[in-house]
Motif scaffolding. Structure first.
Motif, PDB file in Angstrom:
ATOM      1  N   SER A   1     -73.943 -50.920 -58.178  1.00  0.00           N
ATOM      2  CA  SER A   1     -75.042 -51.442 -58.986  1.00  0.00           C
ATOM      3  C   SER A   1     -75.296 -50.631 -60.249  1.00  0.00           C
ATOM      4  O   SER A   1     -76.119 -51.020 -61.068  1.00  0.00           O
ATOM      5  N   MET A   2     -74.614 -49.505 -60.405  1.00  0.00           N
ATOM      6  CA  MET A   2     -74.803 -48.675 -61.605  1.00  0.00           C
ATOM      7  C   MET A   2     -73.510 -47.954 -61.935  1.00  0.00           C
ATOM      8  O   MET A   2     -72.666 -47.738 -61.073  1.00  0.00           O
ATOM      9  N   ASP A   3     -73.349 -47.576 -63.198  1.00  0.00           N
ATOM     10  CA  ASP A   3     -72.175 -46.800 -63.586  1.00  0.00           C
ATOM     11  C   ASP A   3     -72.462 -45.311 -63.398  1.00  0.00           C
ATOM     12  O   ASP A   3     -73.539 -44.917 -62.952  1.00  0.00           O
ATOM     13  N   GLY A   4     -71.489 -44.486 -63.720  1.00  0.00           N
ATOM     14  CA  GLY A   4     -71.629 -43.045 -63.511  1.00  0.00           C
ATOM     15  C   GLY A   4     -72.742 -42.408 -64.317  1.00  0.00           C
ATOM     16  O   GLY A   4     -73.383 -41.460 -63.853  1.00  0.00           O
ATOM     17  N   PHE A   5     -72.982 -42.909 -65.530  1.00  0.00           N
ATOM     18  CA  PHE A   5     -74.082 -42.363 -66.332  1.00  0.00           C
ATOM     19  C   PHE A   5     -75.428 -42.662 -65.685  1.00  0.00           C
ATOM     20  O   PHE A   5     -76.299 -41.797 -65.623  1.00  0.00           O
ATOM     21  N   GLU A   6     -75.615 -43.884 -65.214  1.00  0.00           N
ATOM     22  CA  GLU A   6     -76.872 -44.240 -64.564  1.00  0.00           C
ATOM     23  C   GLU A   6     -77.051 -43.456 -63.268  1.00  0.00           C
ATOM     24  O   GLU A   6     -78.144 -42.978 -62.964  1.00  0.00           O
ATOM     25  N   LEU A   7     -75.964 -43.307 -62.519  1.00  0.00           N
ATOM     26  CA  LEU A   7     -76.016 -42.506 -61.294  1.00  0.00           C
ATOM     27  C   LEU A   7     -76.439 -41.077 -61.620  1.00  0.00           C
ATOM     28  O   LEU A   7     -77.332 -40.521 -60.983  1.00  0.00           O
ATOM     29  N   ALA A   8     -75.817 -40.491 -62.632  1.00  0.00           N
ATOM     30  CA  ALA A   8     -76.149 -39.116 -63.021  1.00  0.00           C
ATOM     31  C   ALA A   8     -77.603 -39.007 -63.473  1.00  0.00           C
ATOM     32  O   ALA A   8     -78.291 -38.034 -63.146  1.00  0.00           O
ATOM     33  N   THR A   9     -78.088 -39.993 -64.198  1.00  0.00           N
ATOM     34  CA  THR A   9     -79.477 -39.993 -64.657  1.00  0.00           C
ATOM     35  C   THR A   9     -80.438 -40.030 -63.472  1.00  0.00           C
ATOM     36  O   THR A   9     -81.421 -39.283 -63.431  1.00  0.00           O
ATOM     37  N   GLN A  10     -80.148 -40.888 -62.499  1.00  0.00           N
ATOM     38  CA  GLN A  10     -81.013 -40.975 -61.317  1.00  0.00           C
ATOM     39  C   GLN A  10     -80.963 -39.688 -60.493  1.00  0.00           C
ATOM     40  O   GLN A  10     -81.988 -39.226 -59.995  1.00  0.00           O
ATOM     41  N   VAL A  11     -79.766 -39.111 -60.361  1.00  0.00           N
ATOM     42  CA  VAL A  11     -79.642 -37.861 -59.606  1.00  0.00           C
ATOM     43  C   VAL A  11     -80.411 -36.743 -60.311  1.00  0.00           C
ATOM     44  O   VAL A  11     -81.127 -35.972 -59.669  1.00  0.00           O
ATOM     45  N   ALA A  12     -80.293 -36.654 -61.625  1.00  0.00           N
ATOM     46  CA  ALA A  12     -81.016 -35.624 -62.381  1.00  0.00           C
ATOM     47  C   ALA A  12     -82.524 -35.758 -62.196  1.00  0.00           C
ATOM     48  O   ALA A  12     -83.233 -34.755 -62.097  1.00  0.00           O
ATOM     49  N   SER A  13     -82.988 -36.990 -62.112  1.00  0.00           N
ATOM     50  CA  SER A  13     -84.416 -37.230 -61.942  1.00  0.00           C
ATOM     51  C   SER A  13     -84.893 -36.906 -60.525  1.00  0.00           C
ATOM     52  O   SER A  13     -85.936 -36.267 -60.350  1.00  0.00           O
ATOM     53  N   ARG A  14     -84.128 -37.308 -59.531  1.00  0.00           N
ATOM     54  CA  ARG A  14     -84.557 -37.150 -58.137  1.00  0.00           C
ATOM     55  C   ARG A  14     -84.191 -35.801 -57.523  1.00  0.00           C
ATOM     56  O   ARG A  14     -84.907 -35.299 -56.663  1.00  0.00           O
ATOM     57  N   TRP A  15     -83.055 -35.249 -57.942  1.00  0.00           N
ATOM     58  CA  TRP A  15     -82.566 -33.989 -57.383  1.00  0.00           C
ATOM     59  C   TRP A  15     -82.143 -33.066 -58.534  1.00  0.00           C
ATOM     60  O   TRP A  15     -80.960 -32.856 -58.785  1.00  0.00           O
ATOM     61  N   PRO A  16     -83.102 -32.480 -59.242  1.00  0.00           N
ATOM     62  CA  PRO A  16     -82.769 -31.680 -60.424  1.00  0.00           C
ATOM     63  C   PRO A  16     -81.922 -30.441 -60.124  1.00  0.00           C
ATOM     64  O   PRO A  16     -81.319 -29.877 -61.040  1.00  0.00           O
ATOM     65  N   HIS A  17     -81.838 -30.029 -58.873  1.00  0.00           N
ATOM     66  CA  HIS A  17     -81.014 -28.872 -58.523  1.00  0.00           C
ATOM     67  C   HIS A  17     -79.521 -29.210 -58.440  1.00  0.00           C
ATOM     68  O   HIS A  17     -78.684 -28.305 -58.431  1.00  0.00           O
ATOM     69  N   ILE A  18     -79.171 -30.492 -58.404  1.00  0.00           N
ATOM     70  CA  ILE A  18     -77.766 -30.891 -58.304  1.00  0.00           C
ATOM     71  C   ILE A  18     -77.149 -30.887 -59.693  1.00  0.00           C
ATOM     72  O   ILE A  18     -77.653 -31.524 -60.623  1.00  0.00           O
ATOM     73  N   ARG A  19     -76.064 -30.151 -59.819  1.00  0.00           N
ATOM     74  CA  ARG A  19     -75.344 -30.103 -61.095  1.00  0.00           C
ATOM     75  C   ARG A  19     -74.519 -31.374 -61.268  1.00  0.00           C
ATOM     76  O   ARG A  19     -74.092 -31.983 -60.287  1.00  0.00           O
ATOM     77  N   LEU A  20     -74.277 -31.770 -62.507  1.00  0.00           N
ATOM     78  CA  LEU A  20     -73.612 -33.034 -62.809  1.00  0.00           C
ATOM     79  C   LEU A  20     -72.318 -32.813 -63.575  1.00  0.00           C
ATOM     80  O   LEU A  20     -72.302 -32.089 -64.573  1.00  0.00           O
ATOM     81  N   VAL A  21     -71.250 -33.460 -63.103  1.00  0.00           N
ATOM     82  CA  VAL A  21     -69.963 -33.457 -63.797  1.00  0.00           C
ATOM     83  C   VAL A  21     -69.468 -34.897 -63.814  1.00  0.00           C
ATOM     84  O   VAL A  21     -69.350 -35.529 -62.759  1.00  0.00           O
ATOM     85  N   LEU A  22     -69.199 -35.416 -65.000  1.00  0.00           N
ATOM     86  CA  LEU A  22     -68.707 -36.783 -65.153  1.00  0.00           C
ATOM     87  C   LEU A  22     -67.298 -36.774 -65.726  1.00  0.00           C
ATOM     88  O   LEU A  22     -66.920 -35.829 -66.437  1.00  0.00           O
ATOM     89  N   THR A  23     -66.554 -37.832 -65.423  1.00  0.00           N
ATOM     90  CA  THR A  23     -65.202 -37.971 -65.941  1.00  0.00           C
ATOM     91  C   THR A  23     -64.944 -39.419 -66.335  1.00  0.00           C
ATOM     92  O   THR A  23     -65.656 -40.320 -65.898  1.00  0.00           O
TER      93      THR A  23
END
Length: 102
Positions: free
Chosen positions: A45-67
């Motif tokens: 239902s979402m691409d990697g950018f949207e997933l990363a945005t939601q993760v950053a909002s809900r779990w700010p301690h999780i680091r993000l790496v996209l490819t």
């Protein structure tokens, strides 16, 4: 699957999700996830950018790496001081992105 092998050889424990929705379920069920590594182009239902945005909002301690093999965003385009690593990448590039993420 190649990335999973790269990470496990480097000593990381990797969990796989088939799409963004499954990734969100994993994140909701586990408290031991330190890094989200996702392709920009992924099913669900979402691409990697949207997933990363939601993760950053809900779990700010999780680091993000996209490819991506198609897009070439800058690190500034990745939410929450995350990192972008272009495909194809070498193990050293992937691990450096993990070290430098947020």
């Amino acid at each position: 699957m190649v990335a999973v092998e790269m990470l496990e050889v480097a000593g990381w424990t990797a969990l796989e999700a088939a799409d963004a929705d499954e990734a969100m379920l994993l994140l909701e069920r586990r408290s031991d996830i330190a890094v989200l590594f996702t392709d920009v182009d992924m099913p669900g239902s979402m691409d990697g950018f949207e997933l990363a945005t939601q993760v950053a909002s809900r779990w700010p301690h999780i680091r993000l790496v996209l490819t991506s093999g198609r897009l070439r965003p800058s690190n500034d385009d990745v939410p929450d001081s995350g990192q972008f690593v272009a495909k194809p990448y070498r193990t050293s590039q992937l691990l450096e992105a993990f070290r430098n993420a947020g």
